[in-house]
Design an enzyme around this catalytic site. Structure first.
Site, PDB file in Angstrom:
ATOM      1  N   GLU A   1     -11.578   7.533  -3.334  1.00 27.53           N
ATOM      2  CA  GLU A   1     -11.830   6.161  -3.781  1.00 27.53           C
ATOM      3  C   GLU A   1     -11.057   5.208  -2.875  1.00 27.53           C
ATOM      4  O   GLU A   1      -9.829   5.158  -2.916  1.00 27.53           O
ATOM      5  CB  GLU A   1     -11.397   5.978  -5.237  1.00 27.53           C
ATOM      6  CG  GLU A   1     -11.651   4.564  -5.742  1.00 27.53           C
ATOM      7  CD  GLU A   1     -11.034   4.291  -7.096  1.00 27.53           C
ATOM      8  OE1 GLU A   1     -11.601   3.495  -7.859  1.00 27.53           O
ATOM      9  OE2 GLU A   1      -9.959   4.874  -7.392  1.00 27.53           O
TER      10      GLU A   1
ATOM     11  N   ASP B   1      -8.862   9.886  -6.847  1.00 28.25           N
ATOM     12  CA  ASP B   1      -8.657   8.544  -7.398  1.00 28.25           C
ATOM     13  C   ASP B   1      -7.652   7.769  -6.545  1.00 28.25           C
ATOM     14  O   ASP B   1      -6.706   8.330  -5.999  1.00 28.25           O
ATOM     15  CB  ASP B   1      -8.144   8.693  -8.837  1.00 28.25           C
ATOM     16  CG  ASP B   1      -7.992   7.373  -9.541  1.00 28.25           C
ATOM     17  OD1 ASP B   1      -9.016   6.724  -9.773  1.00 28.25           O
ATOM     18  OD2 ASP B   1      -6.844   6.993  -9.850  1.00 28.25           O
TER      19      ASP B   1
END
Length: 611
Positions: free
Chosen positions: A352, A323
């Site tokens: 990400e 993330d």
């Protein structure tokens, strides 16, 4: 009497001093490349103790911080076989011990095969997927209780619910599961997304146990499926036990206290950026409830490295999705990533990197030709292809082709593949848990869904499907995140519609599911799609034609994004059609002659295995 009181007082003091509230990692493994392991011992005034360990194991370092409740002890486990070590703590005449286990490692663990372009990844949010165990919907130890009537509340989905429906995911044709985080998130509200973790060694009790997570991986491996853990290096939640008693002032970024990230990830490589702007990108907090971790602190970095490796080894994981990768300290996150891939040379990690420019996204991929200019290497094997996602979000409503409108957006996206070190290792997706729902954007138009999923399944990269898209699930991001994270129908007892079963699906759900199932199951064994070369042609009349080909196979894909039926002259594709006289359409099963023209209906696609 005084002597008795003295003895009782001493024993009471010893029991207090002997208290170790946390030991992390809770155990380690033999034969690891990372043999020096730093164990965190946490307890009241633990740092006042001297420490030793049994069985001739060498303590290479003991680190104390300004907080006496922490003691970081580094041992060398090289050549240490599986056994239980005993740590002895001593403070004057008071002493106590703590066992630490070295466990046997799974055979050939280091060479585990990870996810790649042969896979289709199924992204699900466990709280919203299926409730397999109603007894854990709430936990006495965690603040937020189950409340399915609250759109943004805990709905009760859990690990057992995923296990119960692995056959469904396998039938669909997906081969890997990326679940949003499962570690404990003890926020008072909105904790179902689990990105504000409060204990990164513990599965959230409302999802199940650590053993349940391990069992999920085992059940998936029985089906030749892969489990990808969603890992968060950038931040924890404000309820994390370590944030409530910080080991060292700079464990988290402080200004002092809170400062908001500017979210400008370009400052990480912008040669003109001010130092202040770069600092506020990397060091600023994502949101006030998520304290920002300082990966430039060696204790923090090592803790995160060990935690990730521990989960991979313990749960037998097949990959990581990271993330907010590009918000981390760029040097620290590169060391973190390299440490994991050094331990597991064939392990894939996708980060990400939510940016809208191919050069900027490329910067974060391993061996990037862009980052090389600045002598930087993230060591991150894969990034998420957000520019392709951007195109998916509007192309199919652009019925009339223009210079920049329609399927030319796909073509233009792939023309920039030269910027990537490895375009075949990009994660490609129509949507995810943070974006607008594809079927909402296109009002559940199945023809537009079929166009989108056809491109997703046949172009370069690793396809990722968001749960429910395959049955037409929609959701309006304008109404809030809960609307794009709705419960999967049939995942709860009493649901009127059970889309997990063929008999329980509505007619429109069947149309979505059956098309997706046929396409993804065909893709499973198509090496030409997994690793073949992509050759594409400039779109004409809103029709995009491309080929996937290798030395033994060739597949022709036609996407007609116009409303009108199109007759396509085939002579312009001769460099790829030479020697082929027909194609088997895998969507209809029909054999199509490849002579002078090819007819394609409006808003439809063809996938032809060339003969």
């Amino acid at each position: 009497m005084k002597k008795l009181l003295y003895i009782l007082t001493t024993l009471f003091t010893i029991s207090i001093s002997a208290q170790i509230d946390k030991m992390e990692p809770p155990f380690w493994f033999e034969g690891m490349n990372k043999s020096e392991i730093q164990i965190l011992f946490y307890g009241k005034n633990i740092a006042q103790n001297s420490v030793s360990v049994s069985n001739n194991v060498v303590i290479t370092n003991v680190t104390k911080t300004e907080n006496p409740n922490y003691l970081f002890v580094t041992i060398d486990t090289k050549n240490v076989v599986a056994q239980t070590l005993k740590f002895q703590f001593k403070n004057g005449k008071k002493s106590f011990s703590k066992d630490f286990e070295i466990q046997k490692r799974k055979e050939n663990s280091a060479n585990r095969k990870s996810f790649d372009a042969s896979d289709v990844m199924y992204l699900l949010m466990p709280d919203r997927f299926a409730n397999g165990d109603e007894s854990n919907d709430s936990s006495s130890k965690l603040q937020e209780k189950g409340n399915r009537s609250l759109p943004g509340g805990r709905h009760g989905g859990d690990i057992q619910g995923i296990i119960d429906h692995l056959d469904y995911i396998q039938e669909l044709g997906a081969t890997a599961i990326w679940s949003t985080p499962l570690c404990e998130d003890n926020d008072k509200g909105y904790s179902y997304h689990t990105y504000g973790q409060s204990d990164v060694y513990q599965i959230d009790a409302r999802y199940g146990t650590n053993e349940d997570y391990k069992r999920l991986a085992a059940e998936m491996h029985k089906r030749d499926m892969k489990l990808i853990k969603d890992y968060v290096t950038n931040h924890w939640g404000a309820e994390h036990w370590m944030f409530k008693d910080i080991p060292t002032y700079d464990w988290f970024h402080q200004f002092p206290g809170y400062a908001q990230s500017n979210y400008r990830m370009t400052t990480q490589f912008d040669s003109n950026a001010s130092k202040r702007d770069a600092k506020y990108c990397m060091d600023g907090w994502f949101v006030p409830s998520m304290p920002d971790l300082n990966q430039s602190n060696p204790l923090v970095l090592n803790y995160l490295i060990q935690n990730a490796i521990w989960w991979i080894e313990y749960a037998d994981l097949d990959g990581l999705r990271v993330d907010t990768y590009s918000y981390n300290d760029k040097d620290g996150i590169a060391k973190w990533t390299k440490a994991i891939t050094d331990e597991y040379p064939y392990f894939n990690i996708v980060g990400e990197v939510w940016m809208h420019d191919q050069a900027q996204m490329s910067y974060w991929q391993k061996d990037s030709p862009i980052a090389k200019i600045q002598s930087y290497n993230s060591y991150l094997p894969s990034v998420m292809d957000f520019t392709l996602h951007d195109a998916f979000g509007n192309v199919f409503n652009e019925n009339n082709a223009g210079w920049n409108d329609g399927v030319i957006k796909f073509y233009d996206n792939f023309t920039n593949d030269f910027l990537y070190a490895n375009p075949n290792n990009l994660l490609i997706f129509l949507e995810n848990h943070d974006t607008g729902r594809f079927n909402q954007i296109y009002q559940n138009d199945i023809k537009k869904y079929q166009l989108g999923i056809t491109l997703l399944a046949t172009t370069r990269g690793i396809p990722q499907l968001y749960y429910g898209s395959e049955i037409g699930m929609a959701g309006d991001k304008g109404k809030g995140d809960a609307d794009i994270r709705q419960d999967f129908p049939g995942g709860w007892k009493g649901d009127a519609n059970n889309a997990f079963t063929n008999s329980g699906r509505t007619e429109i759900q069947k149309q979505f599911f059956d098309f997706t199932k046929k396409l993804l199951n065909w893709r499973k064994n198509k090496e030409v799609i997994h690793s073949g070369k992509l050759t594409h042609y400039i779109p004409e009349n809103n029709v995009y034609v491309y080929f996937r080909h290798n030395d033994t196979e060739s597949v022709m894909v036609v996407l007609n994004n116009s409303l009108d039926n199109q007759k396509i002259k085939l002579n312009r594709f001769q460099e790829n059609l030479k020697g082929f006289t027909s194609g088997n359409d895998i969507l209809t099963g029909k054999t199509i002659d490849l002579k002078e023209e090819l007819s394609v209906e409006g808003k439809s696609s063809l996938i032809l295995e060339l003969k």
